[in-house]
Write an enzyme that holds these catalytic residues in place. Structure first.
Site, PDB file in Angstrom:
ATOM      1  N   TYR A   1     -11.863   7.159  -1.027  1.00  0.00           N
ATOM      2  CA  TYR A   1     -12.504   6.873   0.265  1.00  0.00           C
ATOM      3  C   TYR A   1     -12.409   8.118   1.128  1.00  0.00           C
ATOM      4  CZ  TYR A   1      -7.591   5.305   0.748  1.00  0.00           C
ATOM      5  OH  TYR A   1      -6.220   5.203   0.686  1.00  0.00           O
TER       6      TYR A   1
ATOM      7  N   LYS B   1       0.791  -1.236   0.000  1.00  0.00           N
ATOM      8  CA  LYS B   1       0.000   0.000   0.000  1.00  0.00           C
ATOM      9  C   LYS B   1       0.818   1.279   0.000  1.00  0.00           C
ATOM     10  CE  LYS B   1      -3.443  -0.714  -0.629  1.00  0.00           C
ATOM     11  NZ  LYS B   1      -3.828  -1.241  -1.971  1.00  0.00           N
ATOM     12  N   THR B   2       2.050   1.193  -0.424  1.00  0.00           N
ATOM     13  CA  THR B   2       2.879   2.402  -0.441  1.00  0.00           C
ATOM     14  C   THR B   2       3.124   2.915  -1.864  1.00  0.00           C
ATOM     15  OG1 THR B   2       4.835   0.998  -0.467  1.00  0.00           O
ATOM     16  CG2 THR B   2       4.114   1.834   1.686  1.00  0.00           C
TER      17      THR B   2
ATOM     18  N   THR C   1       3.707   0.362  -4.461  1.00  0.00           N
ATOM     19  CA  THR C   1       4.591  -0.658  -5.044  1.00  0.00           C
ATOM     20  C   THR C   1       4.160  -1.046  -6.468  1.00  0.00           C
ATOM     21  OG1 THR C   1       3.330  -2.453  -4.004  1.00  0.00           O
ATOM     22  CG2 THR C   1       5.238  -1.632  -2.797  1.00  0.00           C
ATOM     23  N   THR C   2       2.849  -1.050  -6.728  1.00  0.00           N
ATOM     24  CA  THR C   2       2.386  -1.438  -8.070  1.00  0.00           C
ATOM     25  C   THR C   2       2.745  -0.349  -9.077  1.00  0.00           C
ATOM     26  OG1 THR C   2       0.537  -2.454  -6.927  1.00  0.00           O
ATOM     27  CG2 THR C   2       0.416  -2.387  -9.323  1.00  0.00           C
TER      28      THR C   2
ATOM     29  N   SER D   1      -4.949   2.949   4.185  1.00  0.00           N
ATOM     30  CA  SER D   1      -5.113   2.433   2.823  1.00  0.00           C
ATOM     31  C   SER D   1      -5.297   0.905   2.860  1.00  0.00           C
ATOM     32  CB  SER D   1      -3.878   2.807   1.991  1.00  0.00           C
ATOM     33  OG  SER D   1      -3.861   2.115   0.780  1.00  0.00           O
TER      34      SER D   1
ATOM     35  N   LYS E   1      -6.168   0.533  -7.405  1.00  0.00           N
ATOM     36  CA  LYS E   1      -5.031   1.374  -7.007  1.00  0.00           C
ATOM     37  C   LYS E   1      -5.432   2.833  -7.159  1.00  0.00           C
ATOM     38  CE  LYS E   1      -2.734  -2.321  -6.502  1.00  0.00           C
ATOM     39  NZ  LYS E   1      -2.332  -2.832  -5.202  1.00  0.00           N
ATOM     40  N   GLY E   2      -5.373   3.558  -6.071  1.00  0.00           N
ATOM     41  CA  GLY E   2      -5.825   4.949  -6.088  1.00  0.00           C
ATOM     42  C   GLY E   2      -7.323   4.989  -5.854  1.00  0.00           C
ATOM     43  N   ARG E   3      -7.760   4.298  -4.809  1.00  0.00           N
ATOM     44  CA  ARG E   3      -9.193   4.246  -4.496  1.00  0.00           C
ATOM     45  C   ARG E   3      -9.666   5.572  -3.924  1.00  0.00           C
ATOM     46  NH1 ARG E   3      -7.937  -1.127  -2.401  1.00  0.00           N
ATOM     47  NH2 ARG E   3      -8.953  -2.654  -3.752  1.00  0.00           N
TER      48      ARG E   3
HETATM   49  P1  A3P Z   1      -4.793   3.909  -2.375  1.00  0.00           P
HETATM   50  O1  A3P Z   1      -5.553   3.030  -3.292  1.00  0.00           O
HETATM   51  O2  A3P Z   1      -5.120   3.719  -0.941  1.00  0.00           O
HETATM   52  O3  A3P Z   1      -4.861   5.387  -2.772  1.00  0.00           O
HETATM   53  P2  A3P Z   1       0.316  -0.716  -3.606  1.00  0.00           P
HETATM   54  O4  A3P Z   1       0.439  -0.811  -5.079  1.00  0.00           O
HETATM   55  O5  A3P Z   1       1.646  -0.842  -2.905  1.00  0.00           O
HETATM   56  O6  A3P Z   1      -0.744  -1.594  -3.064  1.00  0.00           O
HETATM   57  O7  A3P Z   1      -0.100   0.780  -3.275  1.00  0.00           O
HETATM   58  C1  A3P Z   1      -1.342   1.308  -3.655  1.00  0.00           C
HETATM   59  C2  A3P Z   1      -1.254   2.815  -3.495  1.00  0.00           C
HETATM   60  O8  A3P Z   1      -0.374   3.359  -4.472  1.00  0.00           O
HETATM   61  C3  A3P Z   1      -2.571   3.514  -3.746  1.00  0.00           C
HETATM   62  O9  A3P Z   1      -3.241   3.552  -2.506  1.00  0.00           O
HETATM   63  C4  A3P Z   1      -2.132   4.891  -4.288  1.00  0.00           C
HETATM   64  O10 A3P Z   1      -2.334   5.933  -3.376  1.00  0.00           O
HETATM   65  C5  A3P Z   1      -0.630   4.746  -4.524  1.00  0.00           C
HETATM   66  N1  A3P Z   1      -0.135   5.245  -5.810  1.00  0.00           N
HETATM   67  C6  A3P Z   1       1.020   5.932  -5.968  1.00  0.00           C
HETATM   68  N2  A3P Z   1       1.208   6.252  -7.250  1.00  0.00           N
HETATM   69  C7  A3P Z   1       0.156   5.756  -7.933  1.00  0.00           C
HETATM   70  C8  A3P Z   1      -0.209   5.776  -9.319  1.00  0.00           C
HETATM   71  N3  A3P Z   1       0.560   6.370 -10.222  1.00  0.00           N
HETATM   72  N4  A3P Z   1      -1.380   5.194  -9.672  1.00  0.00           N
HETATM   73  C9  A3P Z   1      -2.168   4.598  -8.734  1.00  0.00           C
HETATM   74  N5  A3P Z   1      -1.854   4.529  -7.413  1.00  0.00           N
HETATM   75  C10 A3P Z   1      -0.711   5.106  -7.014  1.00  0.00           C
END
Ligand code: A3P
Length: 325
Positions: free
Chosen positions: A280, A57-58, A60-61, A155, A276-278
């Site tokens: 809430y 959740k930092t 990584t994706t 998150s 990713k980027g929910r």
């Molecule tokens: P949220 O969905 O809570 O906003 P991970 O991939 O480690 O699970 O992390 C998910 C988090 O990556 C998302 O948390 C989002 O805030 C963050 N993030 C950072 N850069 C991003 C991007 N370019 N697109 C989507 N999410 C991104």
């Protein structure tokens, strides 16, 4: 000379050497005796040069997807079992052995210039992962991303709710983070899983026990989110990867997603999926204050550690400790 059938011989062996029941895989090519019996058809180069270890959740994706755009960097193949991540060093897959792990990587076409990597976000806080990773990949570089551990926990909690975790659905975030010894077991378990990865300095110390400081890069996840091209430049330098890839041209801010995405032709973009980027609601002030206190000592330790390592201090960490003092 006396011997036994193979299975009974193995049982006997582990009776005599119980410590060896848990394997610790090493690179067969690092030891002549192993190399000599390693099949000629196999290579020792189908292994990553660097790992993105998380925590979850930092961002990584996002980092994984940006890295994969680089012409000299190649990701592991996605695993159908573990939500795309290989998760070799962190769980039962480790018992499957290094052939299983190597099969996740393409045979490098040019060993010296290809940068293979994998990202498994639970390596960061898994107790055994650094020891195992260092045994197999002693020269690997390690990248970790950190955001405010309070935001990370929030998150993660939202992620559990989105995945219909019944405990997360039945309890508010504040109930989860403030659960105590008298709380039901399921709530306590969620509480631990939510908060434990945020003990950043303890987890990083474990990695530093097995890797040199120069092998570790800590990325500010807030900066990765707001200025990814700049962060990617720093990562390219850290890895020593060539050719230089211009992320300023490769990425664009997508207004409707609210995040940086890959720039495609004709003004189109490729962003990460909905998970990713929910969207809430903001964390309550009550929970933020609670978590500031909860993580205070760990954050102070992290500050000390980063100063010791000569790594830049993330802005969120300065803000957090400034506000808390
Ligand atoms: P949220 O969905 O809570 O906003 P991970 O991939 O480690 O699970 O992390 C998910 C988090 O990556 C998302 O948390 C989002 O805030 C963050 N993030 C950072 N850069 C991003 C991007 N370019 N697109 C989507 N999410 C991104």
């Amino acid at each position: 000379l006396q011997t036994l059938p193979p299975v009974r011989l193995a049982q006997k062996y582990f009776q005599i050497f119980p410590d060896e029941r848990d394997p610790l895989w090493q690179n067969p090519c690092h030891d002549k005796r192993h190399k000599d019996i390693w099949s000629k058809e196999k290579t020792c180069d189908r292994l990553p040069k660097f790992l993105v270890i998380g925590p979850q959740k930092t961002g990584t994706t996002a980092l994984h997807s940006f890295l994969a755009l680089h012409p000299a960097i190649t990701s592991s193949f996605p695993s159908p079992v573990t939500f795309e991540e290989v998760q070799f060093f962190s769980g039962p897959n480790y018992q499957r052995g290094i052939d299983w792990y190597m099969d996740f990587f393409p045979v490098p076409s040019n060993v010296s210039t290809d940068f293979l990597f994998e990202k498994s976000a639970n390596y960061f806080d898994t107790e055994v992962a650094p020891k195992r990773a260092a045994a197999l990949l002693p020269r690997a570089k390690i990248i970790s991303i950190l955001i405010n551990p309070a935001d990370r926990a929030y998150s993660w909690y939202q992620h559990q709710r989105a995945h219909q975790d019944p405990v997360a659905l039945n309890h508010t975030f504040h109930e989860v983070i403030s659960a105590g010894p008298s709380s039901p077991a399921a709530l306590l378990s969620l509480h631990r899983r939510c908060l434990q990865p945020g003990a950043y300095s303890s987890h990083l110390e474990r990695w530093l026990h097995h890797y040199q400081p120069s092998q570790l890069l800590i990325v500010d996840g807030v900066q990765l989110r707001s200025s990814p091209a700049q962060v990617m430049d720093g990562i390219q330098k850290f890895l020593g990867v060539t050719p230089y890839y211009n992320y300023t041209q490769a990425l664009t801010f997508d207004e409707s997603k609210g995040f940086w995405c890959q720039k495609l032709e004709a003004g189109r973009t490729r962003c990460l999926g909905k998970s990713k980027g929910r969207k809430y609601p903001e964390m309550s002030l009550e929970s933020r204050v609670f978590l500031s206190e909860y993580y205070r000592e760990q954050n102070v330790e992290l500050l000390r550690m980063l100063k010791r390592l000569g790594q830049p201090l993330p802005i969120w960490l300065r803000d957090e400790l400034h506000n808390a003092s």
